[in-house]
Design a protein around this motif. Structure first.
Motif, PDB file in Angstrom:
ATOM      1  N   VAL A 123       0.858  -1.180   0.000  1.00 33.51           N
ATOM      2  CA  VAL A 123       0.000   0.000   0.000  1.00 33.51           C
ATOM      3  C   VAL A 123       0.893   1.228   0.000  1.00 33.51           C
ATOM      4  N   LEU A 124       0.539   2.188  -0.852  1.00 31.22           N
ATOM      5  CA  LEU A 124       1.273   3.442  -0.962  1.00 31.22           C
ATOM      6  C   LEU A 124       0.301   4.563  -0.641  1.00 31.22           C
ATOM      7  N   ILE A 125       0.599   5.319   0.400  1.00 33.62           N
ATOM      8  CA  ILE A 125      -0.300   6.372   0.876  1.00 33.62           C
ATOM      9  C   ILE A 125       0.371   7.723   0.707  1.00 33.62           C
ATOM     10  N   ALA A 126      -0.342   8.653   0.081  1.00 30.96           N
ATOM     11  CA  ALA A 126       0.155  10.017  -0.043  1.00 30.96           C
ATOM     12  C   ALA A 126      -1.004  10.977   0.184  1.00 30.96           C
ATOM     13  N   GLY A 127      -1.012  11.565   1.366  1.00 32.35           N
ATOM     14  CA  GLY A 127      -1.979  12.604   1.696  1.00 32.35           C
ATOM     15  C   GLY A 127      -1.167  13.762   2.242  1.00 32.35           C
ATOM     16  N   THR A 128      -1.464  14.173   3.451  1.00 33.79           N
ATOM     17  CA  THR A 128      -0.622  15.180   4.093  1.00 33.79           C
ATOM     18  C   THR A 128       0.788  14.630   4.265  1.00 33.79           C
ATOM     19  N   GLY A 129       0.889  13.347   4.657  1.00 33.56           N
ATOM     20  CA  GLY A 129       2.172  12.661   4.751  1.00 33.56           C
ATOM     21  C   GLY A 129       2.265  11.593   3.679  1.00 33.56           C
ATOM     22  N   ALA A 130       3.309  10.785   3.736  1.00 33.17           N
ATOM     23  CA  ALA A 130       3.487   9.716   2.750  1.00 33.17           C
ATOM     24  C   ALA A 130       4.199   8.535   3.387  1.00 33.17           C
ATOM     25  N   VAL A 131       3.723   7.339   3.053  1.00 28.13           N
ATOM     26  CA  VAL A 131       4.311   6.118   3.593  1.00 28.13           C
ATOM     27  C   VAL A 131       3.952   4.963   2.666  1.00 28.13           C
ATOM     28  N   ALA A 132       4.786   3.949   2.645  1.00 33.34           N
ATOM     29  CA  ALA A 132       4.499   2.703   1.948  1.00 33.34           C
ATOM     30  C   ALA A 132       4.642   1.566   2.945  1.00 33.34           C
ATOM     31  N   ALA A 133       3.804   0.540   2.789  1.00 36.46           N
ATOM     32  CA  ALA A 133       3.867  -0.597   3.712  1.00 36.46           C
ATOM     33  C   ALA A 133       3.633  -1.894   2.952  1.00 36.46           C
ATOM     34  N   LEU A 134       4.350  -2.912   3.367  1.00 33.55           N
ATOM     35  CA  LEU A 134       4.139  -4.255   2.847  1.00 33.55           C
ATOM     36  C   LEU A 134       3.195  -4.971   3.790  1.00 33.55           C
ATOM     37  N   VAL A 135       2.131  -5.548   3.248  1.00 33.05           N
ATOM     38  CA  VAL A 135       1.103  -6.215   4.039  1.00 33.05           C
ATOM     39  C   VAL A 135       1.079  -7.692   3.685  1.00 33.05           C
ATOM     40  N   GLU A 136       1.147  -8.539   4.689  1.00 35.09           N
ATOM     41  CA  GLU A 136       1.083  -9.992   4.490  1.00 35.09           C
ATOM     42  C   GLU A 136       0.051 -10.557   5.453  1.00 35.09           C
ATOM     43  N   GLY A 137      -1.022 -11.129   4.885  1.00 39.30           N
ATOM     44  CA  GLY A 137      -2.095 -11.632   5.724  1.00 39.30           C
ATOM     45  C   GLY A 137      -2.721 -10.547   6.578  1.00 39.30           C
ATOM     46  N   PHE A 138      -2.858  -9.351   6.008  1.00 34.11           N
ATOM     47  CA  PHE A 138      -3.430  -8.185   6.690  1.00 34.11           C
ATOM     48  C   PHE A 138      -2.615  -7.750   7.905  1.00 34.11           C
ATOM     49  N   GLU A 139      -1.324  -8.039   7.880  1.00 34.56           N
ATOM     50  CA  GLU A 139      -0.415  -7.547   8.905  1.00 34.56           C
ATOM     51  C   GLU A 139       0.745  -6.832   8.224  1.00 34.56           C
TER      52      GLU A 139
END
Length: 317
Positions: A123-139
């Motif tokens: 997931v790649l999020i860019a709003g006021t801030g920005a972050v990317a995360a790897l998700v495995e089994g919803f964790e």
């Protein structure tokens, strides 16, 4: 005749701007929605719990219902380690009569769950801030950036705004500088420097930058192009080639030049992409999964195949 309470689950997307709640039944049908003020406990403290409670209260409405599970996606979830904030959340659940498990999850997880019917991916999020995360089994198993505007959040709304202010201070006669000056109420470059020293919410300039980029302004276009490049570079730090990617946050959900730039780069590598239009519904999806209704969960997941890939509305933030 006695009214039988309907079994439902609740999902909440609680961010720094607003808290949004949704109530769904065992089939995934939306029964109610509610919204309230900012729900980021790291920024708002115990007041965030009250905002989330207000959103849930509005979503549940007056009809009797038995809430069997709930998931709250929160930016700044680690703040619940503070006993005062944890107590405020517990008080809200009690006031609402919620006796079911109420799971607090990172907003990256609920955004990912809202973007498609995958259980693992990025997931790649860019709003006021920005972050990317790897998700495995919803964790979440790996995170890139999300370091705040001073140290990172590259490609975010704050990053766009700060880049625009820096350009305006150096090139006062540029068209972009005039728009920045109007936003800041600055008559001179010195006025702009003074305004910036107060550390205003630079992210409020992101719509201005996006608007000018769409109008063909070369300075604004250069900023949004670089934002897209940096966001994809952040995504690449997860080292998960081939994983489906969910885009989330205002800059990547709406039809902005940043979103289009990111999509073009991902399309060039053949990536599978979804969009988190409704993170509160993603939270409800996770809550529903926790009820162990396997058949229902499969049906609810299938619904995401038709909804998660539709284009966002055209707007600047």
């Amino acid at each position: 005749m006695a009214v039988v309470a309907r079994s439902v689950v609740v999902g909440v997307d609680a961010g720094g701007t607003a808290s949004k709640a949704v109530v769904v039944d065992e089939t995934g049908a939306v029964l109610g929605r509610g919204s309230a003020g900012p729900g980021n406990p790291a920024a708002g403290g115990p007041a965030a719990a009250r905002a989330i409670g207000s959103a849930l209260r509005a979503a549940l409405g007056p009809a009797p219902a038995t809430v069997t599970s709930g998931v709250v996606g929160v930016a700044g979830a680690s703040a619940l380690a503070d006993p005062a904030i944890a107590a405020a959340f517990a008080a809200e659940w009690e006031a609402l009569g919620l006796r079911c498990p109420m799971r607090i999850a990172g907003d990256a997880v609920t955004a990912f769950a809202a973007g498609g019917d995958w259980a693992s991916g990025a997931v790649l999020i860019a709003g006021t801030g920005a972050v990317a995360a790897l998700v495995e089994g919803f964790e979440i198993t790996r995170v890139a950036d999300g370091l705040g505007w001073l140290l990172g959040d590259e490609g975010s709304g704050m990053w766009l705004g700060l880049r625009a202010v820096r350009l305006a201070a150096r090139r006062w006669r540029a068209p972009l500088a005039r728009r920045v000056a109007a936003h800041a109420g600055a008559a001179t470059a010195d006025d702009l420097v003074y305004w910036a020293q107060a550390l205003p919410p630079f992210g409020a300039l992101a719509p201005v930058v996006c608007e000018l980029a769409d109008a063909g302004d070369p300075d604004a276009s250069a900023i949004t192009t670089e934002a897209a490049r940096r966001l994809v570079a952040t995504l690449d730090e997860l080292e998960a080639p081939g994983a489906p990617v969910v885009l989330a946050g205002g800059l990547l959900v709406a039809d902005t030049p940043v979103r289009r730039g990111v999509l073009a780069r991902l399309a060039a590598r053949g990536a599978t992409v979804g969009t988190a239009h409704d993170p509160a519904l993603g939270a409800a999806r996770l809550a529903l999964r926790s009820t162990a209704q396997a058949t229902t969960n499969a049906a609810f997941d299938t619904a995401f195949r038709g909804s998660a890939h539709r284009p966002g509305p055209r707007r600047s933030q």
